[in-house]
Design a protein around this motif. Structure first.
Motif, PDB file in Angstrom:
ATOM      1  N   MET A  34      32.847   6.746 -23.847  1.00  0.00           N
ATOM      2  CA  MET A  34      33.187   6.437 -22.452  1.00  0.00           C
ATOM      3  C   MET A  34      31.981   6.550 -21.518  1.00  0.00           C
ATOM      4  O   MET A  34      31.845   5.788 -20.570  1.00  0.00           O
ATOM      5  CB  MET A  34      34.292   7.379 -21.958  1.00  0.00           C
ATOM      6  CG  MET A  34      35.600   7.244 -22.703  1.00  0.00           C
ATOM      7  SD  MET A  34      36.257   5.580 -22.645  1.00  0.00           S
ATOM      8  CE  MET A  34      36.863   5.541 -20.983  1.00  0.00           C
ATOM      9  N   LEU A  35      31.112   7.511 -21.807  1.00  0.00           N
ATOM     10  CA  LEU A  35      29.992   7.766 -20.907  1.00  0.00           C
ATOM     11  C   LEU A  35      28.907   6.696 -21.016  1.00  0.00           C
ATOM     12  O   LEU A  35      28.232   6.376 -20.045  1.00  0.00           O
ATOM     13  CB  LEU A  35      29.395   9.147 -21.236  1.00  0.00           C
ATOM     14  CG  LEU A  35      28.579   9.804 -20.140  1.00  0.00           C
ATOM     15  CD1 LEU A  35      29.423  10.045 -18.905  1.00  0.00           C
ATOM     16  CD2 LEU A  35      28.007  11.128 -20.640  1.00  0.00           C
ATOM     17  N   PHE A  36      28.767   6.135 -22.210  1.00  0.00           N
ATOM     18  CA  PHE A  36      27.674   5.195 -22.434  1.00  0.00           C
ATOM     19  C   PHE A  36      28.154   3.751 -22.561  1.00  0.00           C
ATOM     20  O   PHE A  36      27.445   2.911 -23.113  1.00  0.00           O
ATOM     21  CB  PHE A  36      26.883   5.609 -23.681  1.00  0.00           C
ATOM     22  CG  PHE A  36      26.163   6.911 -23.525  1.00  0.00           C
ATOM     23  CD1 PHE A  36      25.048   7.001 -22.713  1.00  0.00           C
ATOM     24  CD2 PHE A  36      26.607   8.052 -24.161  1.00  0.00           C
ATOM     25  CE1 PHE A  36      24.389   8.198 -22.530  1.00  0.00           C
ATOM     26  CE2 PHE A  36      25.955   9.268 -23.990  1.00  0.00           C
ATOM     27  CZ  PHE A  36      24.846   9.341 -23.173  1.00  0.00           C
ATOM     28  N   SER A  37      29.361   3.500 -22.086  1.00  0.00           N
ATOM     29  CA  SER A  37      29.896   2.139 -22.213  1.00  0.00           C
ATOM     30  C   SER A  37      30.298   1.586 -20.860  1.00  0.00           C
ATOM     31  O   SER A  37      30.660   2.329 -19.963  1.00  0.00           O
ATOM     32  CB  SER A  37      31.128   2.138 -23.114  1.00  0.00           C
ATOM     33  OG  SER A  37      30.819   2.691 -24.345  1.00  0.00           O
ATOM     34  N   ARG A  38      30.221   0.261 -20.787  1.00  0.00           N
ATOM     35  CA  ARG A  38      30.648  -0.415 -19.556  1.00  0.00           C
ATOM     36  C   ARG A  38      31.234  -1.768 -19.927  1.00  0.00           C
ATOM     37  O   ARG A  38      30.779  -2.395 -20.898  1.00  0.00           O
ATOM     38  CB  ARG A  38      29.435  -0.597 -18.640  1.00  0.00           C
ATOM     39  CG  ARG A  38      29.778  -1.065 -17.254  1.00  0.00           C
ATOM     40  CD  ARG A  38      28.515  -1.242 -16.431  1.00  0.00           C
ATOM     41  NE  ARG A  38      28.708  -2.330 -15.507  1.00  0.00           N
ATOM     42  CZ  ARG A  38      27.732  -2.947 -14.874  1.00  0.00           C
ATOM     43  NH1 ARG A  38      26.484  -2.582 -15.062  1.00  0.00           N
ATOM     44  NH2 ARG A  38      27.978  -3.932 -14.043  1.00  0.00           N
TER      45      ARG A  38
ATOM     46  N   ARG B  97      35.191   4.105 -28.548  1.00  0.00           N
ATOM     47  CA  ARG B  97      34.125   3.744 -27.618  1.00  0.00           C
ATOM     48  C   ARG B  97      33.647   5.015 -26.912  1.00  0.00           C
ATOM     49  O   ARG B  97      34.469   5.852 -26.534  1.00  0.00           O
ATOM     50  CB  ARG B  97      34.730   2.731 -26.652  1.00  0.00           C
ATOM     51  CG  ARG B  97      34.094   2.586 -25.323  1.00  0.00           C
ATOM     52  CD  ARG B  97      35.018   1.744 -24.443  1.00  0.00           C
ATOM     53  NE  ARG B  97      34.583   1.856 -23.068  1.00  0.00           N
ATOM     54  CZ  ARG B  97      34.364   0.831 -22.272  1.00  0.00           C
ATOM     55  NH1 ARG B  97      34.572  -0.379 -22.699  1.00  0.00           N
ATOM     56  NH2 ARG B  97      33.973   0.997 -21.033  1.00  0.00           N
TER      57      ARG B  97
END
Lengths: 451, 200
Positions: free
Chosen positions: B62-66, B60
């Motif tokens: 990390m910067l573009f996921s929530r 995943r």
């Protein structure tokens, strides 16, 4: 000065930890809230009053917290208990509705009403998404709508992704129309003392106008993709019936009735004097009473983590407020704008929108409220105008990216789990322009109508 | 084969782990799942496999996921979870199979019928194998090796508590460069016979 620096450090740490997702976000805000109480208020400020003001517990025991005839409820600082109680009450009601099969029933009823034709489903589901999100949290709306869309996509052989993207956008837009539609609006409304009618007659009008443009925009974007297989390959016998969605007829009737009561109470709360805190508590109480033996199970399904997240968040923002940081930020914005309301509205709409596209819009809105309150203390600055700008910016800006709002995350996740992943590129290609269109409409409307 | 058997193969890029898995699948007459698992999932869900392959075995971002209430916007994470659920369902249904990668040694750890193996190799041998297999220069092979191993490691370590390649997470860790691919497969088979008897 030390208190101010510490409050900012805690706030930034909280944001970074929320984004990193290493620790659950409610634990992050609660811990940061605790650190704010001990270090900022206790160690640096030696102020018991700041602690009491931020915890804001005294307000709950006042009559006007529950019943405020003739006026909107009192504007509050610190922990916004009205928001928390209202959201908790709505959570209980929504769980009851979901268990009874209400949302699936509604989706299938509408799909059946348009004879399971792809384009009419596309249009009606967008409208339904916006209308439901006016009263129910957008996560629940999208959870059910996206699931039914994927199911219909399999039967009618269409790619569900364009439809899910449109539904997500409309859910976020619908949420901006009312005081209870989106958490930032609940916070704005309860913190600044606005009513349901105030929102529907201001942000509601902007959202309604924007919805027309959005439906046309998405229709133009997706009509070719969706009309490729307009129900041709589907076997009518395989279509689900609305009745199949109802799990228990009695629960269904009761939960629908409670939902209608909630809408009626919200729409009329400025006239009846019942505050949103009272409405939340009342709705939860009748839902639990109607659930009988299932009440405990229903209570266990309530998302306590979100409520705890709100409590911690309000304390951390209270730290910024009590130390005067937010006043400094407001002064800075005020100086940049030089009393020019056009510029102030533009800054609030676009900065809120941009920030909400990348970070959680709830902490952002909570932080911005003391700022706009401070800005409005200057002569010639209308708080209402700033509040509507903040609501539209935070609610709509979140649609621009897949991580901007909870509904986006849930909608794209439901699609991906069924084999229809939506990457950043595909998402932003359609949603970013739509966001720009609505933010532009919002800014121009506020300029010409209120400034 | 009388009893259920699942062989999980973790591997370094160029170690020949996939070939070991093929030999074992043929020996026990079991299906081999690697990226073909996606084809099966795509068929099952009636979707185009091309939509899925670009997100396979990737961590995943990390910067573009929530994440919200257990839902994630990351296509990579959602695809990984689809595959994990699919594997668990197969294991629950009593199916025997060989699975390459996909964090299987941890995802299926609760199934007593699983044997988990990690295949590693010496760098020169791995470079030689990759150069030959993909028709690339040793320098290009080194780049491919570093990139793929890093990708696998990040992917694995995001979804699992145990670290990728850490011998404590696997029943066997074998350096295929020392005894060759065939003998490595034989060694694993011997271990399986020792562990489960002659019924498998």
């Amino acid at each position: 000065m030390a208190a101010q620096i510490l409050a900012v450090i805690i706030f930034v740490m909280m944001f970074l930890l929320i984004i990193s997702e290493k620790i659950e976000r409610h634990i992050v805000t609660l811990l940061c809230g605790l650190v704010t109480l001990v270090l900022v208020f206790g160690l640096c400020m030696h102020s018991g009053r700041a602690v009491l003001d931020t915890l804001n517990l005294r307000g709950i025991f006042k009559l006007n917290f529950w019943y405020a005839p003739g006026s909107s409820e009192e504007a509050s600082v610190g922990i916004n208990w009205a928001t928390i109680i209202f959201i908790a009450g709505m959570m209980v009601m929504v769980e009851g509705m979901a268990r009874a099969g209400f949302f699936r029933w509604l989706c299938i009823t509408i799909a059946k009403a348009v004879r399971y034709k792809t384009i009419p489903i596309f249009i009606t589901f967008m409208l339904m998404s916006a209308v439901l999100a006016m009263f129910i949290d957008s996560i629940t709306v999208i959870l059910f709508l996206a699931a039914v869309t994927v199911e219909l996509g399999q039967m009618l052989r269409f790619d569900p992704r364009p439809m899910i993207l449109s539904e997500i956008f409309c859910a976020n837009l619908g949420g901006s129309a009312t005081m209870c539609g989106d958490p930032p609006n609940i916070i704005v409304g309860t913190s600044l003392g606005y009513s349901f009618a105030d929102f529907i007659t201001h942000t509601g009008v902007i959202a309604g106008l924007s919805l027309i443009f959005v439906v046309v925009y998405f229709f133009l974007c997706f009509r070719k993709k969706l009309s490729v297989s307009d129900g041709a390959a589907a076997d009518p016998a395989s279509f689900p019936t609305p009745a199949s969605a109802i799990k228990d007829r009695r629960s269904f009737a009761v939960s629908t009735g409670i939902f209608l009561i909630a809408i009626a109470l919200l729409v009329t709360h400025a006239m009846t004097g019942l505050t949103v805190a009272f409405i939340g508590l009342f709705i939860a109480a009748i839902t639990l009473a109607a659930a009988g033996r299932g009440a405990l199970k229903l209570l266990k399904l309530v998302d306590y983590k979100t409520l705890l997240f709100f409590i911690g968040l309000f304390v951390v923002v209270g730290g910024l407020e009590q130390t005067g940081i937010l006043e400094t930020v407001a002064d800075l914005i005020g100086r940049i704008c030089g009393g020019n309301m056009y510029l102030m509205v533009a800054i609030i709409v676009w900065v809120s929108g941009f920030a909400s596209a990348f970070v959680d819009n709830i902490p952002f809105a909570a932080t911005m409220i003391p700022i706009i309150r401070s800005l409005a203390s200057a002569p010639g600055i209308n708080l209402d105008v700033l509040a509507w700008s903040l609501s539209m910016g935070t609610d709509v800006g979140g649609s621009a990216t897949p991580i901007g709002a909870s509904a986006n995350v849930v909608g794209t996740s439901v699609a991906a789990r069924e084999g229809h992943p939506i990457g950043w590129g595909q998402y932003c290609k359609y949603m970013f322009p739509a966001t720009l269109i609505v933010m532009l409409i919002s800014m121009l409307f506020i300029w010409f109508q209120y400034v | 084969m009388n009893q259920q058997l699942i062989i999980s193969i973790g591997r370094e890029f160029g170690s020949g782990g996939h070939e070991v898995a093929e030999i074992l699948a043929a020996r026990y007459g079991m299906p081999l799942y690697d990226n073909n698992l996606l084809h099966e999932i795509a068929t099952h869900k009636n979707v185009n496999v091309k939509n899925l392959t670009k997100y396979d075995e990737r961590p995943r971002n990390m910067l573009f996921s929530r994440s919200v209430h257990g839902y994630s916007n990351s296509p990579e994470e959602n695809l990984a979870k689809i595959q994990f659920d699919y594997l668990r369902r197969k294991a629950d249904d009593g199916e025997s199979f060989v699975i390459v990668g996909r964090c299987a040694e941890e995802i299926l750890a609760e199934y007593g019928c699983m044997v988990s193996v990690f295949i590693l190799g010496d760098l020169p041998k791995k470079l030689e194998r990759v150069s030959k297999k993909y028709g690339v220069t040793p320098a290009e092979a080194r780049g491919m090796l570093l990139l793929n191993d890093k990708k696998r490691k990040v992917y694995h370590n995001y979804y699992c508590k145990g670290k990728w390649g850490d011998s404590r997470n696997y029943e066997l860790s074998i350096n295929s460069s020392r005894i060759g691919v065939e003998k490595t497969a034989e060694l694993i088979a011997a271990y399986i016979s020792e562990k489960y008897g002659r019924n498998v």
